[in-house]
Design an enzyme around this catalytic site. Structure first.
Site, PDB file in Angstrom:
ATOM      1  N   ASP A   1      16.200 -19.382  34.659  1.00  0.00           N
ATOM      2  CA  ASP A   1      17.000 -20.201  35.579  1.00  0.00           C
ATOM      3  C   ASP A   1      17.088 -21.599  34.974  1.00  0.00           C
ATOM      4  O   ASP A   1      16.430 -21.900  33.980  1.00  0.00           O
ATOM      5  CB  ASP A   1      16.325 -20.259  36.963  1.00  0.00           C
TER       6      ASP A   1
ATOM      7  N   GLU B   1       6.273  -8.123  34.343  1.00  0.00           N
ATOM      8  CA  GLU B   1       5.993  -8.277  32.921  1.00  0.00           C
ATOM      9  C   GLU B   1       4.734  -7.553  32.514  1.00  0.00           C
ATOM     10  O   GLU B   1       4.670  -6.934  31.463  1.00  0.00           O
ATOM     11  CB  GLU B   1       5.817  -9.745  32.593  1.00  0.00           C
TER      12      GLU B   1
ATOM     13  N   GLU C   1       2.143 -22.472  34.684  1.00  0.00           N
ATOM     14  CA  GLU C   1       0.822 -22.033  34.208  1.00  0.00           C
ATOM     15  C   GLU C   1       0.416 -22.543  32.834  1.00  0.00           C
ATOM     16  O   GLU C   1      -0.770 -22.820  32.584  1.00  0.00           O
ATOM     17  CB  GLU C   1       0.753 -20.483  34.146  1.00  0.00           C
TER      18      GLU C   1
ATOM     19  N   GLY D   1      12.042 -22.263  33.798  1.00  0.00           N
ATOM     20  CA  GLY D   1      13.320 -22.903  34.081  1.00  0.00           C
ATOM     21  C   GLY D   1      13.716 -23.784  32.901  1.00  0.00           C
ATOM     22  O   GLY D   1      12.884 -24.521  32.375  1.00  0.00           O
TER      23      GLY D   1
HETATM   24  N1  SAH Z   1      10.968 -17.065  43.727  1.00  0.00           N
HETATM   25  C1  SAH Z   1      10.032 -16.483  42.791  1.00  0.00           C
HETATM   26  C2  SAH Z   1       9.073 -17.563  42.431  1.00  0.00           C
HETATM   27  C3  SAH Z   1       8.020 -17.167  41.466  1.00  0.00           C
HETATM   28  S1  SAH Z   1       7.270 -18.577  40.869  1.00  0.00           S
HETATM   29  C4  SAH Z   1       9.394 -15.277  43.423  1.00  0.00           C
HETATM   30  O1  SAH Z   1       9.431 -15.201  44.641  1.00  0.00           O
HETATM   31  O2  SAH Z   1       8.890 -14.383  42.736  1.00  0.00           O
HETATM   32  C5  SAH Z   1       8.024 -18.709  39.341  1.00  0.00           C
HETATM   33  C6  SAH Z   1       7.284 -18.117  38.177  1.00  0.00           C
HETATM   34  O3  SAH Z   1       8.139 -18.198  37.063  1.00  0.00           O
HETATM   35  C7  SAH Z   1       6.055 -18.916  37.784  1.00  0.00           C
HETATM   36  O4  SAH Z   1       5.122 -18.046  37.193  1.00  0.00           O
HETATM   37  C8  SAH Z   1       6.587 -19.962  36.796  1.00  0.00           C
HETATM   38  O5  SAH Z   1       5.729 -20.134  35.694  1.00  0.00           O
HETATM   39  C9  SAH Z   1       7.931 -19.397  36.317  1.00  0.00           C
HETATM   40  N2  SAH Z   1       9.140 -20.199  36.555  1.00  0.00           N
HETATM   41  C10 SAH Z   1      10.392 -19.738  36.319  1.00  0.00           C
HETATM   42  N3  SAH Z   1      11.316 -20.652  36.661  1.00  0.00           N
HETATM   43  C11 SAH Z   1      10.640 -21.736  37.115  1.00  0.00           C
HETATM   44  C12 SAH Z   1      11.060 -22.991  37.637  1.00  0.00           C
HETATM   45  N4  SAH Z   1      12.341 -23.295  37.764  1.00  0.00           N
HETATM   46  N5  SAH Z   1      10.101 -23.876  38.032  1.00  0.00           N
HETATM   47  C13 SAH Z   1       8.805 -23.545  37.929  1.00  0.00           C
HETATM   48  N6  SAH Z   1       8.351 -22.359  37.459  1.00  0.00           N
HETATM   49  C14 SAH Z   1       9.252 -21.449  37.045  1.00  0.00           C
END
Ligand code: SAH
Length: 262
Positions: free
Chosen positions: A228, A24, A205, A90
């Site tokens: 997701d 991003e 965050e 999510g």
């Molecule tokens: N599997 C991903 C995880 C990244 S963490 C990777 O390896 O890149 C997820 C990031 O997206 C965080 O910045 C959070 O703010 C956001 N996010 C998206 N879906 C989320 C979820 N289901 N639970 C918590 N954070 C989520």
């Protein structure tokens, strides 16, 4: 891209654009013609212009503490007058689907619990569990988002819309909850829905930045694209979704919003 800081030569960045993920931030930087890097606390702060507005763009990194550090540096060292967070989240509430967007009206830390000394979720000694976002910025982001979601194919192309089944994406406004967990099981998202039935989306965050901005009295807004459903499928296609859909939504939205500012 020069590195840093000849004193006196920097424009004053009025608005901070914060992203949690590389894909991003790169999309934002690609639209900044004159960005200059300042490195503080291991983070690169990119000062320049976006749509003619003086901005600083930065990667917060993932999680509440990382985001709070980033916000504090933006306020203390760059004197920004507003922080806008863009990222993915999510979906929790029924009907908040992959490809939808959420503009936060309030944010809460779902993993904060100092009960029974303080009410569950309340930030001790602050009197608040839910931190409000700035109404004017949030309204403007919401308006830009509705416009964008009217025709996702115009931005993403038909194939991407097809691949991710992004038909009739919607904008939602309401509570976003944050915590230091990637919520990726149906059991955990069910528990969150039961505990916080009005939560629209979960991420890692936003509520931390909201708390910092509240303490400094600086406006904050947050917009998230749903990547997701915070369930057992949450990992599937996550990275591709962020680079192909969410990052393009974010930058288009921020640009549309900045273009409306005086
Ligand atoms: N599997 C991903 C995880 C990244 S963490 C990777 O390896 O890149 C997820 C990031 O997206 C965080 O910045 C959070 O703010 C956001 N996010 C998206 N879906 C989320 C979820 N289901 N639970 C918590 N954070 C989520």
């Amino acid at each position: 891209m020069a590195s840093l800081n000849e004193p006196g030569s920097e424009p004053t960045p009025v608005i901070a654009i914060v992203a949690a993920m590389h894909e991003e931030l790169s999309a934002v930087l690609a639209q900044m013609p004159d960005e200059r890097r300042t490195r503080i606390a291991g983070r690169d702060f990119w000062v320049g212009h976006l749509q003619g507005q003086p901005v600083v763009a930065v990667l917060s990194r993932i999680g509440k503490v990382a985001a709070a550090i980033t916000a504090t540096v933006l306020l203390e060292r760059f004197g920004v007058r507003a922080i806008v967070f863009t990222g993915v989240a999510g979906g929790l509430a029924p009907g908040v689907k992959v490809g939808d967007m959420v503009v936060a009206t309030r944010l809460l830390q779902h993993d904060l619990d100092a009960s029974p000394i303080f009410p569950k979720y309340e930030v001790p000694l602050s009197g608040h569990a839910r931190f409000a976002t700035d109404t004017a910025i949030s309204d403007a982001l919401a308006a830009a988002s509705v416009e964008l979601l009217r025709d996702p194919a115009a931005l993403l192309g038909h194939q991407v819309v097809e691949d991710f089944n992004l038909r009739a994406p919607r904008l939602h406004r309401g509570l976003i909850v944050s915590g230091d967990r990637f919520v990726s099981t149906a059991a955990e998202s069910d528990a969150l829905r039961r505990a916080l039935p009005d939560a629209l989306a979960v991420e890692m965050e936003g509520a931390a930045v909201a708390q910092v901005c509240h303490d400094y009295g600086v406006p904050f807004a947050a917009v998230r694209t749903i990547s997701d459903r915070a369930d057992d499928d949450a990992h599937r296609d996550f990275t591709r979704f962020v680079s192909v859909v969410a990052s393009r939504y974010s930058v288009a939205l921020v640009e549309r919003w900045l273009a409306t500012l005086p």
